[in-house]
Design an enzyme around this catalytic site. Structure first.
Site, mmCIF file in Angstrom:
data_model
loop_
_atom_site.group_PDB
_atom_site.id
_atom_site.type_symbol
_atom_site.label_atom_id
_atom_site.label_comp_id
_atom_site.label_asym_id
_atom_site.label_seq_id
_atom_site.Cartn_x
_atom_site.Cartn_y
_atom_site.Cartn_z
ATOM 1 N N TYR A 27 -2.192 2.938 5.488
ATOM 2 C CA TYR A 27 -3.093 2.295 6.444
ATOM 3 C C TYR A 27 -3.499 0.897 5.982
ATOM 4 O O TYR A 27 -3.823 0.046 6.802
ATOM 5 C CB TYR A 27 -4.375 3.129 6.618
ATOM 6 C CG TYR A 27 -4.306 4.206 7.666
ATOM 7 C CD1 TYR A 27 -3.326 5.181 7.620
ATOM 8 C CD2 TYR A 27 -5.238 4.258 8.694
ATOM 9 C CE1 TYR A 27 -3.272 6.182 8.571
ATOM 10 C CE2 TYR A 27 -5.197 5.254 9.653
ATOM 11 C CZ TYR A 27 -4.212 6.211 9.586
ATOM 12 O OH TYR A 27 -4.174 7.199 10.537
ATOM 13 N N ASP A 47 -5.665 16.532 13.266
ATOM 14 C CA ASP A 47 -5.446 16.754 14.707
ATOM 15 C C ASP A 47 -4.825 18.140 14.900
ATOM 16 O O ASP A 47 -5.188 18.880 15.813
ATOM 17 C CB ASP A 47 -4.504 15.690 15.303
ATOM 18 C CG ASP A 47 -5.253 14.484 15.865
ATOM 19 O OD1 ASP A 47 -6.362 14.192 15.361
ATOM 20 O OD2 ASP A 47 -4.732 13.836 16.790
HETATM 21 C C1 IPM Z 1 -8.987 9.107 13.167
HETATM 22 C C2 IPM Z 1 -8.289 8.174 14.124
HETATM 23 C C3 IPM Z 1 -8.128 6.808 13.463
HETATM 24 C C4 IPM Z 1 -7.275 6.995 12.227
HETATM 25 C C5 IPM Z 1 -7.547 5.711 14.380
HETATM 26 C C6 IPM Z 1 -8.396 5.502 15.601
HETATM 27 C C7 IPM Z 1 -7.348 4.420 13.648
HETATM 28 O O1 IPM Z 1 -7.085 8.703 14.533
HETATM 29 O O2 IPM Z 1 -10.110 8.784 12.730
HETATM 30 O O3 IPM Z 1 -8.433 10.158 12.873
HETATM 31 O O4 IPM Z 1 -6.042 7.029 12.318
HETATM 32 O O5 IPM Z 1 -7.853 7.101 11.141
HETATM 33 MG MG MG Z 2 -6.750 10.671 13.886
#
Ligand code: IPM
Ligand code: MG
Length: 353
Positions: A141, A247
């Site tokens: 990231y 997720d």
């Molecule tokens: C999360 C989201 C974020 C991430 C995005 C919105 C940048 O998916 O907090 O899980 O990838 O960290």
């Molecule tokens: Mg996420």
């Protein structure tokens, strides 16, 4: 007690769920005699529209001067052109790194009454109670990015101190629970993962001899999360794997809308956000599930303000509301009545009182 809380509603359903979390925090203040002051600032697409910057200086200054930050969500189709120079998500990433909140705690709590909302067989959900500890300020990231017309790259970089501190957070959590830690990596392919595994093995052996450490490759972990979810206690993993696995894990709870998160660093100040995104498809309809945001407010009370009873009371209120049958659309069965975001919030506040 007195506390200053910065609200960052952001985009899509972010404002709906942030309002819900604020109302619950106000109800807690009333009931327990605290004084919470709220200050709202811009982030994400809303900030790009207002001033061209997804994390304006005023937002950074406010977040650095408060006790805790409550965030809704960022992003949406309006700002997601793959060639856009400025993106809402950059604001969130910069905020995480500016605040130094490297430890993202994502508890996955299952409510028996919502078993039908999960795509998994109910018997697999028995006893599921896990926490994913996601590294939040390193890895792919934040590594250097390049792009030209025909190629692009994202660097994944980890330093051993970044691995040590996140594994320590996770191991301490596990020590206060069932004493099981699962570290997820891709050590058969990635050098960063081999460093991760090496540092983790040594740290656990040296400092946490009572912890049972399991190591899984991320592809296998994705499968085991569905085939034996109740075996997991605390899972620790790098930034991107944690994003993906949480997720997936939200499906155990029935909906993305249920899961909260706390992002913590070395100080008490934390950043609290539901794990769901801005859900542009349902934005502005008043139907978003506020439970993830309200449960994030409970984590805020516990981790940044040290209000443990109040945090537990909010969590109990969510659970009682669900036991009593309150359901937003994402967690309702076909024959169940559906509450709006504000109705669900009101039910939870009534249960709190
Ligand atoms: C999360 C989201 C974020 C991430 C995005 C919105 C940048 O998916 O907090 O899980 O990838 O960290
Ligand atoms: Mg996420």
């Amino acid at each position: 007690m007195e506390a200053l809380i910065v609200l960052l509603p952001g985009d899509g359903i972010g404002p709906d769920v942030t309002t819900a979390a604020k109302q619950v925090l106000e109800a807690v203040a009333d009931k327990y005699g605290h004084r919470f002051t709220f200050r709202e600032e811009l982030i994400g697409g809303a900030a790009i529209d207002a001033c061209g910057d997804p994390l304006p200086p005023a937002t950074i200054a406010a977040c650095e001067a408060c006790d805790a930050v409550m965030l809704g969500a960022v992003g949406g189709p309006k700002w997601s052109d793959p060639n856009a120079e400025v993106r809402p998500e950059q604001g969130l990433l910069k905020l995480r790194s500016t605040l130094g909140v490297y430890a993202n705690i994502r508890p996955v709590r299952i409510y028996d009454e919502l078993a039908a909302a999960s795509p998994l067989k109910p018997e697999l959900l028995n006893g599921v109670d896990l926490i994913v500890v996601r590294e939040l300020t390193g890895g792919i990231y934040f590594g250097e990015k390049t792009r030209n017309e025909s190629s692009a790259s994202d660097l994944c970089l980890y330093n051993s101190y970044e691995i040590e501190r996140i594994v320590r957070v996770a191991a301490k959590l596990a020590a206060g629970r069932r004493g099981k830690l699962c570290s997820v990596d891709k050590a058969n392919v990635l050098e960063t993962s081999r460093l991760w595994r090496d540092v983790t093995d040594r740290l656990i052996a040296a400092e946490f001899s009572n912890i049972e450490l399991e190591t899984l490759l991320v592809d296998a972990a994705a499968m085991h999360l569905l085939s034996r979810p109740s075996d997991f206690d605390v899972i620790v993993t790098e930034n991107m794997f944690g994003d993906i696995l949480t997720d997936e894990a939200s499906m155990l709870a029935g909906s993305m809308g249920m899961l909260p998160s706390a992002s913590l660093g070395d100080s008490a100040r934390g950043l609290y956000e539901p794990i769901h995104g801005s859900a542009p498809d349902i934005a502005g309809q008043g139907i978003a599930n506020p439970c993830g945001a309200i449960a994030s407010a409970a984590l805020l009370l516990r981790h940044s303000l040290g209000l443990h009873d109040e945090a537990a009371a909010v969590e109990t209120a969510i659970s009682v509301a669900i036991t009593n049958g309150a359901r937003t659309a994402d967690i309702a069965a076909d024959d169940e009545a559906v509450e709006s975001t504000t109705e669900m919030t009101d039910v939870i506040i009534r249960c709190l009182n």
